[in-house]
Design an enzyme around this catalytic site. Structure first.
Site, short mmCIF file in Angstrom:
data_model
loop_
_atom_site.label_atom_id
_atom_site.label_comp_id
_atom_site.label_asym_id
_atom_site.label_seq_id
_atom_site.Cartn_x
_atom_site.Cartn_y
_atom_site.Cartn_z
N GLY A 70 13.49 6.44 -5.81
CA GLY A 70 13.12 6.33 -4.41
C GLY A 70 11.78 6.94 -4.05
O GLY A 70 10.88 7.01 -4.87
N SER A 71 11.71 7.40 -2.82
CA SER A 71 10.44 7.72 -2.19
C SER A 71 9.55 8.65 -2.99
O SER A 71 9.98 9.66 -3.55
CB SER A 71 10.70 8.37 -0.83
OG SER A 71 9.47 8.82 -0.29
N SER A 72 8.25 8.30 -2.98
CA SER A 72 7.22 9.11 -3.63
C SER A 72 7.09 10.48 -2.97
O SER A 72 6.54 11.40 -3.56
CB SER A 72 5.90 8.36 -3.55
OG SER A 72 5.52 8.18 -2.19
#
Lengths: 384, 127
Positions: B57-59
């Site tokens: 998922g999110s960076s």
């Protein structure tokens, strides 16, 4: 990873502590991607902007480097926490606004263009195809590799920051034009953007590099954005293309059973108290389509529409802003649905959205129930 | 074992068999795993040798790892099956030793084991 003598010097601290930190990050990135060297990049897009996501530690980190850190290539920015035009209508508190402003100032002082958008591919003139770039926003990185002919690692917030400060990035596998690692067969018929988002979410789980999507033709831009958003949410996959994988590669099917499994996971409410569109943010074309699809009808409940600032300005100039306001829509620029502080479980039980990415983060992080429907059904069932 | 971020740590293994999305699942101030569908739900990561497949998922999860360290609630080290940039760079900024382990090393690590990890020297010992 091989470093040049100058890069070694920077890593050892001879070019100051900021460069040392940047090269430490690049070395970790290089080890993680298996890269053998650094290559120059022409454009960087940073994540880590919304105070709701990076918090006090992130705000303090950026404040601590902003006097000494300067970007070396064109660098743009992900969304922040709110739209300044309407922040007074939400109960964020002065502390939140102040910290968000500090984050904005830190990036501006480093030379970053404060675009506040997770869809740079919709609003910017992109480097010519074949260019090396470094994009931290996961949906934008996947879009760049899959649809724009650009090359980026699936960067993290810090690897992209290090690339902005050095103008370089490790030459990982996604930067090289490799064929698909596996094939994902689309076996859901007549998919809407919701099923395309689910396919992206599914492919992101099963594939780690480049997914070849077969069994269907490439969807329209809304479908493609949905794949990018879903894929970026679930895993490590950084690219897709339409077509078969080379012979001998693994092949998995995304059919009605797989779609139902994802629906069971992410669809947690029968209906929503409010409607959320724009995760990723909507383009001007998508706003125009929304106006056309509404055809003069209005939503029976409040609808939050997230988009870039330039899109909101164009929508205002075209008269769409007034039309959408009469249709019970609030256009919110500079922010997005992903980890928005504007939706709280204290005041909202559940939301309706057509976004898999939005559903994941609104459910997991905001703690609200989510009702998933494609946009055409939302308009058919939720307007009067 | 392949080093991603150098360093040495001792602690108790916290073993997960599911990817971790640091932004979506972990409270950045307390290090508590908030996601009810995750196998570490309700656990606190502080001081553990966190062993899991990989990040997802999110960076921005890299900032979450930095935040955990700033709050004093970060794992002492992280060991993954596969490397991802969010976890590797979050650990690089936070100064948390991190390595990718081989399948047999992963098989050897059980929740509750007390281990010594030295990612520079390639040492992974159950004590």
């Amino acid at each position: 990873m091989q470093l040049t003598p100058d890069e070694e010097a920077a890593l050892s601290g001879r070019h100051g502590d900021i460069m040392q930190m940047a090269y430490r990050i690049l070395v970790a990135t290089g080890e993680a991607t298996g890269a053998e060297r650094l290559v120059p990049v022409e454009w960087v897009h940073l994540s880590g902007v919304n105070y709701n996501t990076i918090g006090d530690a992130g705000e303090a980190f950026l404040r601590s480097i902003r006097d000494r850190a300067k970007v070396r290539v064109r660098t743009t920015l992900n969304p922040m926490g709110f739209d300044i035009d309407s922040v007074g209508s939400y109960d964020l508190g002065e502390g939140f606004i102040q910290k968000q402003r500090s984050i904005q100032e830190s990036y501006a002082m480093m030379g970053v263009e404060t675009t506040f958008s997770c869809v740079p591919y919709d609003i910017l003139q992109l480097p010519r195809p074949g260019s090396q770039v470094a994009l931290a926003e996961s949906n934008a990185a996947i879009h760049a590799n899959s649809l724009d002919g650009l090359h980026t690692n699936k960067e993290s917030a810090f690897s992209a920051l290090a690339s902005a400060l050095t103008g370089k990035s490790p030459y990982g596998p996604l930067r090289q034009d490799m064929p698909p690692d596996m094939a994902v067969e689309m076996a859901v018929s007549d998919p809407t953007e919701l099923e395309w988002g689910m396919l992206g979410y599914f492919a992101g789980r099963v594939c780690e590099g480049h997914a070849g999507i077969c069994g269907a033709v490439q969807p329209d831009t809304r479908g493609c954005k949905a794949i990018c958003g879903g894929m970026g949410t679930s895993g490590m996959c950084g690219r897709f293309s339409f077509g078969e994988a080379p012979p001998g590669r693994e092949r998995v099917e995304f059919g009605p059973a797989e779609a139902a499994g994802i629906r069971d996971e992410l669809n947690t409410a029968e209906k929503g108290d409010l409607i959320i569109l724009g995760s990723p943010q909507l383009s001007f074309g998508e706003i125009r389509d929304l106006v056309a699809m509404l055809g003069g009808r209005r939503f029976a409940k409040k609808c939050m529409v997230f988009c870039p600032r330039t899109v909101k300005e164009r929508a205002a100039a075209a008269g769409y802003l007034d039309i959408l306001e009469r249709a019970n829509c609030t256009l919110l620029a500079d922010c997005c649905a992903c980890l928005t502080p504007l939706v709280s479980a204290e005041t909202t039980d559940s939301v309706t959205t057509n976004s898999i990415k939005g559903a994941y983060y609104l459910g997991r992080s905001n703690g609200v129930g989510v009702c998933l429907k494609p946009l055409n059904r939302i308009i058919r069932e939720e307007t009067v | 074992m392949k080093r991603m971020v150098g360093g040495r740590a001792r602690g108790i293994v916290m073993r997960s068999f599911r990817p971790i999305n640091f932004l979506g699942m972990i409270d950045k101030r307390t290090g508590m795993v908030g996601d009810i569908s995750h196998d570490l739900h309700g656990r606190r990561l502080a001081g553990s040798i966190l062993v899991f497949p990989h990040g997802s998922g999110s960076s921005v999860g890299a900032y979450t790892i930095h935040s955990l360290q700033s709050q004093g609630v970060a794992p002492a080290a992280m060991i993954c099956e596969r490397a991802d940039l969010t976890v590797a760079t979050g650990c690089a900024v936070a100064g948390i030793p991190m390595a990718v382990a081989t399948e047999s090393e992963m098989g050897m690590l059980r929740g509750g084991d007390r281990v010594l990890v030295d990612t520079d020297a390639g040492i992974l010992e159950v004590e």
